[in-house]
Design an enzyme around this catalytic site. Sequence first.
Site, mmCIF file in Angstrom:
data_model
loop_
_atom_site.group_PDB
_atom_site.id
_atom_site.type_symbol
_atom_site.label_atom_id
_atom_site.label_comp_id
_atom_site.label_asym_id
_atom_site.label_seq_id
_atom_site.Cartn_x
_atom_site.Cartn_y
_atom_site.Cartn_z
ATOM 1 N N LYS A 1 0.461 -1.241 0.160
ATOM 2 C CA LYS A 1 0.658 0.221 -0.043
ATOM 3 C C LYS A 1 0.973 1.165 0.219
ATOM 4 O O LYS A 1 0.015 2.271 -0.037
ATOM 5 C CB LYS A 1 -0.599 -0.008 1.551
ATOM 6 C CG LYS A 1 -1.949 -1.058 0.695
ATOM 7 C CD LYS A 1 -2.710 -1.306 1.948
ATOM 8 C CE LYS A 1 -4.036 -2.150 1.838
ATOM 9 N NZ LYS A 1 -4.892 -2.520 3.759
ATOM 10 N N LYS B 1 -2.799 0.295 10.386
ATOM 11 C CA LYS B 1 -2.225 -0.803 10.118
ATOM 12 C C LYS B 1 -1.336 -1.307 8.675
ATOM 13 O O LYS B 1 -0.640 -0.454 9.287
ATOM 14 C CB LYS B 1 -4.172 -0.669 8.912
ATOM 15 C CG LYS B 1 -3.375 -0.025 8.176
ATOM 16 C CD LYS B 1 -5.319 0.757 7.299
ATOM 17 C CE LYS B 1 -4.882 1.658 6.020
ATOM 18 N NZ LYS B 1 -6.319 1.383 5.555
ATOM 19 N N GLN C 1 -2.568 6.518 9.894
ATOM 20 C CA GLN C 1 -3.386 7.470 8.502
ATOM 21 C C GLN C 1 -4.364 8.201 9.335
ATOM 22 O O GLN C 1 -4.814 8.197 10.275
ATOM 23 C CB GLN C 1 -4.204 6.912 7.617
ATOM 24 C CG GLN C 1 -3.044 6.365 6.448
ATOM 25 C CD GLN C 1 -4.016 5.429 5.562
ATOM 26 O OE1 GLN C 1 -5.351 4.852 6.885
ATOM 27 N NE2 GLN C 1 -4.534 5.251 4.876
ATOM 28 N N PRO C 2 -4.681 9.107 9.652
ATOM 29 C CA PRO C 2 -4.880 10.114 10.513
ATOM 30 C C PRO C 2 -7.393 9.294 9.992
ATOM 31 O O PRO C 2 -7.296 9.476 9.104
ATOM 32 C CB PRO C 2 -5.976 11.675 9.845
ATOM 33 C CG PRO C 2 -5.078 11.464 8.311
ATOM 34 C CD PRO C 2 -4.448 10.359 8.468
ATOM 35 N N ARG D 1 -26.283 -0.399 -1.867
ATOM 36 C CA ARG D 1 -25.609 -0.066 -2.643
ATOM 37 C C ARG D 1 -26.084 1.230 -3.269
ATOM 38 O O ARG D 1 -26.140 2.557 -2.534
ATOM 39 C CB ARG D 1 -27.138 -0.368 -4.493
ATOM 40 C CG ARG D 1 -27.283 -1.326 -4.673
ATOM 41 C CD ARG D 1 -28.202 -1.894 -5.823
ATOM 42 N NE ARG D 1 -29.108 -3.350 -6.034
ATOM 43 C CZ ARG D 1 -29.207 -4.004 -6.471
ATOM 44 N NH1 ARG D 1 -30.627 -2.562 -8.011
ATOM 45 N NH2 ARG D 1 -29.890 -4.746 -6.592
ATOM 46 N N ARG E 1 -11.341 -2.239 -8.586
ATOM 47 C CA ARG E 1 -11.604 -1.154 -7.155
ATOM 48 C C ARG E 1 -11.770 -0.162 -6.456
ATOM 49 O O ARG E 1 -10.600 -0.527 -5.892
ATOM 50 C CB ARG E 1 -12.510 -2.034 -6.289
ATOM 51 C CG ARG E 1 -13.553 -1.807 -4.936
ATOM 52 C CD ARG E 1 -14.232 -2.320 -3.733
ATOM 53 N NE ARG E 1 -13.346 -2.540 -3.199
ATOM 54 C CZ ARG E 1 -13.225 -3.287 -1.939
ATOM 55 N NH1 ARG E 1 -13.603 -4.751 -2.226
ATOM 56 N NH2 ARG E 1 -12.620 -2.915 -1.632
ATOM 57 N N GLU F 1 -8.421 3.241 -0.766
ATOM 58 C CA GLU F 1 -7.336 2.092 -1.339
ATOM 59 C C GLU F 1 -7.753 1.625 -2.237
ATOM 60 O O GLU F 1 -8.812 2.299 -3.246
ATOM 61 C CB GLU F 1 -7.828 1.048 -0.435
ATOM 62 C CG GLU F 1 -7.534 0.805 0.853
ATOM 63 C CD GLU F 1 -7.525 -0.590 1.474
ATOM 64 O OE1 GLU F 1 -7.692 -1.650 1.352
ATOM 65 O OE2 GLU F 1 -7.206 -0.624 2.664
ATOM 66 N N GLU G 1 -7.628 -1.301 -5.834
ATOM 67 C CA GLU G 1 -8.141 -2.374 -5.351
ATOM 68 C C GLU G 1 -7.541 -3.660 -6.302
ATOM 69 O O GLU G 1 -8.969 -3.325 -7.230
ATOM 70 C CB GLU G 1 -9.499 -3.198 -4.329
ATOM 71 C CG GLU G 1 -9.199 -2.682 -3.001
ATOM 72 C CD GLU G 1 -8.680 -3.430 -1.849
ATOM 73 O OE1 GLU G 1 -7.536 -4.671 -2.829
ATOM 74 O OE2 GLU G 1 -8.705 -3.609 -1.184
#
Length: 289
Positions: free
Chosen positions: A94, A131, A167-168, A216, A244, A259, A261
Amino acid sequence: MVRVALVTCADGPDVAEDRDLPVLVRALNDAGAQASAEVWDDDRVDWARFDLAVIRSTWDYSWRAAEFTAWAERCGALTRLANPADVVRWNTDKRYLADLAAAGVPVVETRYLAPGDLVELPTAGGEFVVKPASGARFAARYTPDEHDTAVRHVRRLHDDGFTAMVQPYMRAVDSGGERALQFFGGKPLHASRKGPVLAPGTPYDQRKTAHPGLTRWTPTADELGVAEAALAAVPGAPELLYARVDLVDGDDGRPRVMELELVEPNLFLWLHPGSLPAVVKRIIGAAES
């Protein structure tokens, strides 16, 4: 008849069910392809017999990233792999967020702490998130008052060989959620919205619901613009079968990439069944090309 492998992983207690996989296998076969689900680390699989291998739910890869990327290289040398191995290698780390930021894409502000780095974490201000730079497990949010607990979290990641991301905490997640914009064959497919994953005080090693309250979503023009900018910034402008883009609003109300993906994103076809024919058509088209 084209032969398609939908690549997954072996069942395990920490592996989520891919609800879309049997539906997609059946739909591809009904459309005239010869499709099967294959486990990525099963040495018995002859990848060369397939016209296309589509990575779908290899959801155990993040703690075996080097092994997985080596497999992608081998598989990509034997058949067409979607997405390509060089994309897999870039996207499994990442730190790609730094590449997107350098290209002018609005992303969530991120610092990286590699093993051996001095562990410096916020001691004032708002909440922050820690993370790993590979995968989605072992994430947690902290207040500055929880500094010592967060340091122990970072050191655990380092002990396991991972770079930590800091990250904040994006406060808009609590009200506006996180939006996932799905692309297939280079075109928008559908979008979804989910609620916050990280509850205050939840230990980093406690299992979490990955997609709470999924519904959705109709993306805004700003969201589509940021998503398309992120895809355009992928190094080498590769041909992507699927993608994504996960977005969250900043304090200014504008969307930012959380992110990108490109390896094994959940397609959420169970939520968007109307997208199945387009996915099947584009997979068969990729196998035939």
